[in-house]
Design an enzyme around this catalytic site. Structure first.
Site, PDB file in Angstrom:
ATOM      1  N   TYR A 141     -41.171 -16.023 -37.371  1.00  0.00           N
ATOM      2  CA  TYR A 141     -41.716 -17.338 -37.014  1.00  0.00           C
ATOM      3  C   TYR A 141     -42.570 -17.912 -38.142  1.00  0.00           C
ATOM      4  O   TYR A 141     -42.638 -19.120 -38.327  1.00  0.00           O
ATOM      5  CB  TYR A 141     -42.607 -17.227 -35.769  1.00  0.00           C
ATOM      6  CG  TYR A 141     -41.902 -17.374 -34.452  1.00  0.00           C
ATOM      7  CD1 TYR A 141     -40.916 -16.476 -34.065  1.00  0.00           C
ATOM      8  CD2 TYR A 141     -42.228 -18.410 -33.580  1.00  0.00           C
ATOM      9  CE1 TYR A 141     -40.284 -16.592 -32.845  1.00  0.00           C
ATOM     10  CE2 TYR A 141     -41.600 -18.535 -32.355  1.00  0.00           C
ATOM     11  CZ  TYR A 141     -40.630 -17.627 -31.992  1.00  0.00           C
ATOM     12  OH  TYR A 141     -40.018 -17.765 -30.775  1.00  0.00           O
ATOM     13  N   LYS A 186     -35.559  -3.054 -33.937  1.00  0.00           N
ATOM     14  CA  LYS A 186     -34.165  -2.948 -34.379  1.00  0.00           C
ATOM     15  C   LYS A 186     -34.186  -2.079 -35.640  1.00  0.00           C
ATOM     16  O   LYS A 186     -33.812  -2.502 -36.738  1.00  0.00           O
ATOM     17  CB  LYS A 186     -33.609  -4.361 -34.639  1.00  0.00           C
ATOM     18  CG  LYS A 186     -32.121  -4.423 -34.921  1.00  0.00           C
ATOM     19  CD  LYS A 186     -31.244  -4.151 -33.698  1.00  0.00           C
ATOM     20  CE  LYS A 186     -29.773  -4.125 -34.117  1.00  0.00           C
ATOM     21  NZ  LYS A 186     -28.886  -3.657 -33.016  1.00  0.00           N
ATOM     22  N   ASP A 243     -40.039 -13.172 -27.697  1.00  0.00           N
ATOM     23  CA  ASP A 243     -39.692 -14.506 -27.198  1.00  0.00           C
ATOM     24  C   ASP A 243     -38.437 -14.419 -26.343  1.00  0.00           C
ATOM     25  O   ASP A 243     -38.377 -14.912 -25.211  1.00  0.00           O
ATOM     26  CB  ASP A 243     -39.472 -15.454 -28.383  1.00  0.00           C
ATOM     27  CG  ASP A 243     -39.050 -16.841 -27.928  1.00  0.00           C
ATOM     28  OD1 ASP A 243     -39.695 -17.373 -26.998  1.00  0.00           O
ATOM     29  OD2 ASP A 243     -38.073 -17.379 -28.473  1.00  0.00           O
ATOM     30  N   ASP A 247     -38.026 -14.361 -21.854  1.00  0.00           N
ATOM     31  CA  ASP A 247     -37.244 -15.346 -21.088  1.00  0.00           C
ATOM     32  C   ASP A 247     -36.239 -14.617 -20.205  1.00  0.00           C
ATOM     33  O   ASP A 247     -36.038 -14.963 -19.042  1.00  0.00           O
ATOM     34  CB  ASP A 247     -36.487 -16.312 -22.023  1.00  0.00           C
ATOM     35  CG  ASP A 247     -37.217 -17.636 -22.205  1.00  0.00           C
ATOM     36  OD1 ASP A 247     -38.467 -17.634 -22.148  1.00  0.00           O
ATOM     37  OD2 ASP A 247     -36.537 -18.663 -22.398  1.00  0.00           O
TER      38      ASP A 247
END
Ligand code: IPM
Ligand code: MN
Length: 362
Positions: A141, A186, A243, A247
């Protein structure tokens, strides 16, 4: 107590849900004898329209000086031109960075009474109580962004300190819960994830031996959240994975509109916001679900003002309002039963003020 709370309504349904939050704060202040001063400022698209900037300096200054910040939502089709260089979301990202709110807590606790609204079978929801800790001020980000005629790139980087502080906060949280921490990364592909994994292992082993740590790859985590959501307690992860996964996790509760969040810094004011967005399709209709914002108010009372009794009272009032059938259209089983934002808010305010809420928390 005396406290100053910055209110940033923002865009879409933001002003509607923020008003609900402000009314609940006022009721808490009155009922428990606190003086909350609410000061409103512009952010996002509304701020771009008013002043050209998604985070005007006056808004930033107000937030830094406040005891806590309550935000509605930012963004909307009016400002979503991909060519635009000034965007509403920049306001929120700059504010998070300016306030140093590096840990974003997103609790996912499905309510049995709303299980009909969940896409998952109700037996899968048994015992689900997850708290995500999303790193909020680093990663892709905030890395350098580049674009030329041949392509584009976004840099993902994390410093040791950025990982350590969010992992410590997640460990502290785990100690107050089931002491199980899943760290999502990851590490089979990304160098930042390999560093993340190494540091998380070290912090847990050296400083939090009572916490049980499991490392999980983000693709597997996405799958387990649907297949076995009850296996998670505290989940810590980097900004973008957090993020996306929050959701995903939010819909298993039945409504994204129910979920609050708290973004915490090291000693400065916290930033509280519902995790839903600006929902431009229903903006201005008075039917937005205010529970996510009202529950964010509870988190604000608890984490920034240290008012646990008042936080519980708001949570109990929300539960009472749901019991009373005060459900906006996203939650109601039929449109005929649905009520408006204002009715939900009035119900919660009544319960905060009333006898019943007092007895329930005694
Ligand atoms: C969120 C939102 C923001 C994010 C956007 C609006 C920049 O999706 O709070 O999850 O990606 O962090
Ligand atoms: Mn998001």
């Amino acid at each position: 107590m005396k406290a100053t709370i910055a209110l940033l309504p923002g865009d879409g349904i933001g002003p509607e849900v923020c008003r609900a939050g402000a009314e609940v704060l006022a009721a808490v202040g009155e009922h428990y004898g606190h003086s909350f001063e609410l000061r409103e400022a512009a952010i996002g698209g509304a701020a771009i329209d008013a002043s050209g900037s998604p985070l005007p300096p006056a808004t930033e200054a107000l937030c830094r000086d406040a005891d806590a910040v309550l935000l509605g939502a930012v963004g909307g089709p009016k400002w979503s031109d991909p060519q635009a260089t000034v965007r509403p979301e920049q306001g929120l990202l700059r504010l998070r960075h300016a306030m140093g709110v590096f840990a974003n807590l997103r609790p996912i606790v499905p309510d049995r009474r709303l299980s009909a609204a969940s896409p998952l079978r109700s037996e899968l929801l048994e015992g689900v109580d997850i708290c995500f800790v999303r790193e909020l001020t680093g990663g892709i980000y905030f890395g350098a962004k580049r674009r030329d005629s041949n392509g584009a790139s976004d840099v993902c980087s994390y410093s040791v300190m950025e990982i350590e502080r969010v992992v410590r906060l997640a460990c502290e949280l785990a100690l107050t819960r089931k002491r199980r921490l899943v760290s999502v990364d990851k590490a089979n592909v990304l160098e930042t994830s390999r560093l993340w994994r190494e540091i998380t292992s070290r912090i847990v082993t050296e400083e939090y031996p009572a916490v049980h740590l499991e490392h999980m790859l983000v693709d597997a985590a996405a799958m387990y959240l649907i297949q076995q959501p009850a296996r998670f307690d505290v989940v810590v992860t980097e900004n973008m994975f957090g993020d996306i996964l929050t959701d995903e996790a939010s819909v298993i509760t039945g409504s994204l509109g129910m979920l609050p969040s708290a973004s915490l810094s090291a000693g400065g004011p916290g930033l509280y916001e519902p995790i839903h967005g600006s929902a431009p399709d229903i903006a201005g209709k008075g039917i937005a679900n205010p529970y996510g914002t009202i529950l964010s108010v509870a988190l604000l009372l608890r984490h920034s003002l240290g008012l646990e009794r008042e936080a519980r009272a708001v949570e109990v009032a929300v539960s009472g309002a749901i019991d009373a059938g005060l459900l906006t259209p996203d939650l109601a089983t039929s449109n005929a039963r649905a009520v408006a934002t204002a009715q939900v808010t009035a119900g919660v305010v009544g319960l905060v003020r009333g006898e019943f809420a007092d007895r329930a928390i005694a």
